[in-house]
Scaffold this active site. Structure first.
Site, short mmCIF file in Angstrom:
data_model
loop_
_atom_site.label_atom_id
_atom_site.label_comp_id
_atom_site.label_asym_id
_atom_site.label_seq_id
_atom_site.Cartn_x
_atom_site.Cartn_y
_atom_site.Cartn_z
N ASN A 1 4.38 4.98 10.45
CA ASN A 1 5.66 4.98 11.15
C ASN A 1 5.82 3.73 12.00
O ASN A 1 4.86 3.08 12.40
CB ASN A 1 5.76 6.22 12.03
CG ASN A 1 4.81 6.13 13.21
OD1 ASN A 1 5.11 5.47 14.19
ND2 ASN A 1 3.67 6.77 13.10
N LYS B 1 -0.38 11.07 25.52
CA LYS B 1 0.22 9.75 25.76
C LYS B 1 1.73 9.88 25.91
O LYS B 1 2.35 10.68 25.21
CB LYS B 1 -0.10 8.81 24.61
CG LYS B 1 0.31 7.37 24.86
CD LYS B 1 -0.29 6.43 23.81
CE LYS B 1 0.57 6.31 22.58
NZ LYS B 1 -0.03 5.41 21.57
N LYS C 1 5.54 7.50 26.71
CA LYS C 1 6.18 6.19 26.70
C LYS C 1 6.57 5.79 28.11
O LYS C 1 6.95 6.63 28.93
CB LYS C 1 7.42 6.22 25.80
CG LYS C 1 7.11 6.55 24.34
CD LYS C 1 6.16 5.54 23.74
CE LYS C 1 5.90 5.81 22.26
NZ LYS C 1 4.88 4.88 21.72
N ASP D 1 2.31 3.92 27.24
CA ASP D 1 2.58 2.94 26.20
C ASP D 1 3.94 2.29 26.43
O ASP D 1 4.96 2.97 26.43
CB ASP D 1 2.57 3.66 24.83
CG ASP D 1 2.78 2.71 23.66
OD1 ASP D 1 2.90 1.49 23.88
OD2 ASP D 1 2.83 3.20 22.51
N GLU E 1 -1.02 0.68 27.50
CA GLU E 1 -0.91 0.18 26.12
C GLU E 1 0.24 -0.79 25.92
O GLU E 1 1.35 -0.55 26.37
CB GLU E 1 -0.73 1.39 25.18
CG GLU E 1 -0.48 1.02 23.73
CD GLU E 1 -0.45 2.25 22.82
OE1 GLU E 1 -1.04 3.30 23.19
OE2 GLU E 1 0.18 2.18 21.74
N GLU F 1 -1.44 -2.60 17.60
CA GLU F 1 -0.77 -1.91 16.49
C GLU F 1 0.24 -2.80 15.78
O GLU F 1 0.64 -2.48 14.65
CB GLU F 1 -0.08 -0.63 16.99
CG GLU F 1 1.15 -0.89 17.85
CD GLU F 1 1.82 0.39 18.33
OE1 GLU F 1 1.19 1.14 19.09
OE2 GLU F 1 2.96 0.65 17.92
N ASP G 1 -3.67 -0.86 12.73
CA ASP G 1 -3.36 0.26 11.82
C ASP G 1 -3.43 -0.27 10.39
O ASP G 1 -2.58 -1.07 9.99
CB ASP G 1 -1.96 0.77 12.17
CG ASP G 1 -1.48 1.90 11.26
OD1 ASP G 1 -2.12 2.17 10.22
OD2 ASP G 1 -0.45 2.50 11.61
N HIS H 1 -3.51 3.07 15.58
CA HIS H 1 -2.14 3.60 15.63
C HIS H 1 -1.84 4.36 14.34
O HIS H 1 -2.42 4.06 13.30
CB HIS H 1 -1.18 2.40 15.76
CG HIS H 1 0.25 2.68 15.40
ND1 HIS H 1 0.73 2.56 14.11
CD2 HIS H 1 1.30 3.06 16.16
CE1 HIS H 1 2.03 2.85 14.11
NE2 HIS H 1 2.40 3.15 15.35
N GLU I 1 -5.01 8.16 16.54
CA GLU I 1 -3.79 8.69 17.14
C GLU I 1 -3.33 9.92 16.37
O GLU I 1 -3.70 10.12 15.21
CB GLU I 1 -2.70 7.60 17.10
CG GLU I 1 -1.43 7.96 17.86
CD GLU I 1 -0.50 6.77 18.07
OE1 GLU I 1 -0.59 5.78 17.32
OE2 GLU I 1 0.32 6.84 19.01
MG LIG Z 1 1.93 2.18 20.74
#
Ligand SMILES: [Mg+2]
Length: 387
Positions: A53, A180, A182, A211, A237, A263, A290, A320, A339
């Site tokens: 994603n 986690k 945002k 993040d 992050e 990532e 990733d 990620h 993750e």
């Molecule tokens: Mg991230």
């Protein structure tokens, strides 16, 4: 033994969420199938893959270039030494024929997606889980128990602190010990309030990572570092632009706690530049490359070699993406974990149906290949493409 077809379809994985940089309302993914002429247990071996994603489907590049390069290569040139399995490294080299170095943009996603399907096929032909095959080839012991953390805490319309707390409580109830959220999509005072709300909710039951998705310039990144260092966070992050290594290095002077990034770096050369110039600290920081976005596992093995050259342990990697490919790499090659997005990006992300999170870890089931056959909603979509 040969690959008889490579199929791709671009599917929506849309969601009404946003981070500090993008919203996911038009997000897509490529689902690919590498069809072989091999039969195992009465069924044709088909390897499957999808892109992680955050980057969009890669149908254009796959259909214009990479699919044909696999299918046009002499079949025997794609086999391993004993000619009893496909060789992912040779298939990778065939895909990258006539590609100039550098500029690791969307092409790394297309190749990474196909590489996932190739490894799935290789492990199925070998009749074993990918993580066991990887451990064997590396001459090490597999460890099927893998640390996972719950990534969420996105911004979406109408979401207040109570909803954020309830979301995080839900992850704890499902067995996670690190969650986690945002940051950077709201003013700093509002983010501080959100962080305090989550910390009050999780108490000593779990740890919190934050993040920023690469949103901050240096000044804002430092302002956040000074705010965040008041709290015992699991990590801070991707504060700034993924390619601004001077910014990352400067932040380490303001933030003594663990930081994480990587990532959005898509090659072993980019990973090397991060370690050379980003001021990352191998005793506490985390690397999130990733493989599904960055030329696949063939390239990720090169990245792990770069890490070793710079004195980094694979256990500092927590990729990620929340897909089973990285779970296999973690269990097979000793990464620090993976993750996980408990409620997002379905049916692609997540675990086989039998897997439960306990004490922040999962145990890999012994399924041949990557393990997609153990996730009923996912394998159903996959088989519609190729079986
Ligand atoms: Mg991230």
């Amino acid at each position: 033994m040969r690959i008889i077809d490579v199929r791709e379809i671009t599917q929506p994985i849309a969601s009404p969420i946003r981070n500090a940089y993008i919203d996911f309302s038009k997000m897509t993914t490529s689902l690919v199938a590498v069809v072989t002429d091999v039969v195992r247990d009465g069924r044709r071996v088909v390897g499957y893959g999808f892109n992680s994603n955050g980057r969009y489907g890669q149908g254009g590049l796959i259909h214009e270039r990479f699919r044909d390069r696999i299918l046009e290569a002499p079949p025997e040139s794609l086999l391993d030494e004993n000619a009893d399995n496909l060789d992912p490294h040779k298939i990778w080299a065939a895909m990258m024929t006539n590609e100039k170095p550098g500029g690791h943009g969307e092409r790394s996603v297309a190749v990474g997606t196909l590489d996932m399907a190739v490894w799935d096929a290789v492990a199925k032909i070998a009749g074993k889980p990918l993580f066991r095959l990887l451990a064997e080839r590396k001459g090490r012991e597999a460890n099927p128990k893998v640390f996972v953390y719950a990534a969420g805490g996105y911004y979406y319309p109408g979401k207040d602190d109570a909803a954020l707390r309830a979301e995080m409580r839900g992850y704890l109830d499902r067995g996670y010990t690190v969650v986690k959220m945002k940051i950077g999509g709201a003013p700093i005072a509002e983010d501080r309030r959100r962080i305090e709300a989550v910390l009050a909710e999780i108490g000593s039951d779990a740890q919190l990572a934050v993040d920023a998705n690469g949103r901050f310039d240096l000044e804002t990144g430092i302002a956040y570092a000074k705010m965040l260092r008041d709290y015992p966070l699991f990590w801070y992050e991707e504060a700034g632009d993924p390619l601004d290594h001077a910014l990352q290095a400067a932040l380490s002077e303001f933030y003594p706690g663990p930081m994480a990034t990587g990532e959005n770096l898509f090659s072993h050369q980019d990973a090397r530049n991060l370690l050379r110039y980003g001021g990352m600290r191998p005793d506490r920081d985390w690397l999130q490359f990733d493989c599904a976005l960055s030329y696949g596992l063939v390239e990720y093995l090169r990245t792990l070699d770069v890490l070793a050259q710079f004195g980094w342990s694979p256990s500092r990697c927590i990729p990620h993406g929340g897909h089973q490919m990285s779970l296999n790499i973690a269990a097979g090659l000793g990464l620090g974990g993976n993750e996980s997005y408990p409620d997002l990006f379905q049916p692609y992300g997540g675990f086989p149906d039998s897997v439960r999170v306990e004490g922040g870890h999962i145990v890999m089931p012994d399924l041949p290949g990557i393990g997609f056959e153990g996730k009923s909603d996912l394998i159903k979509v996959m088989r519609q493409l190729a079986e």
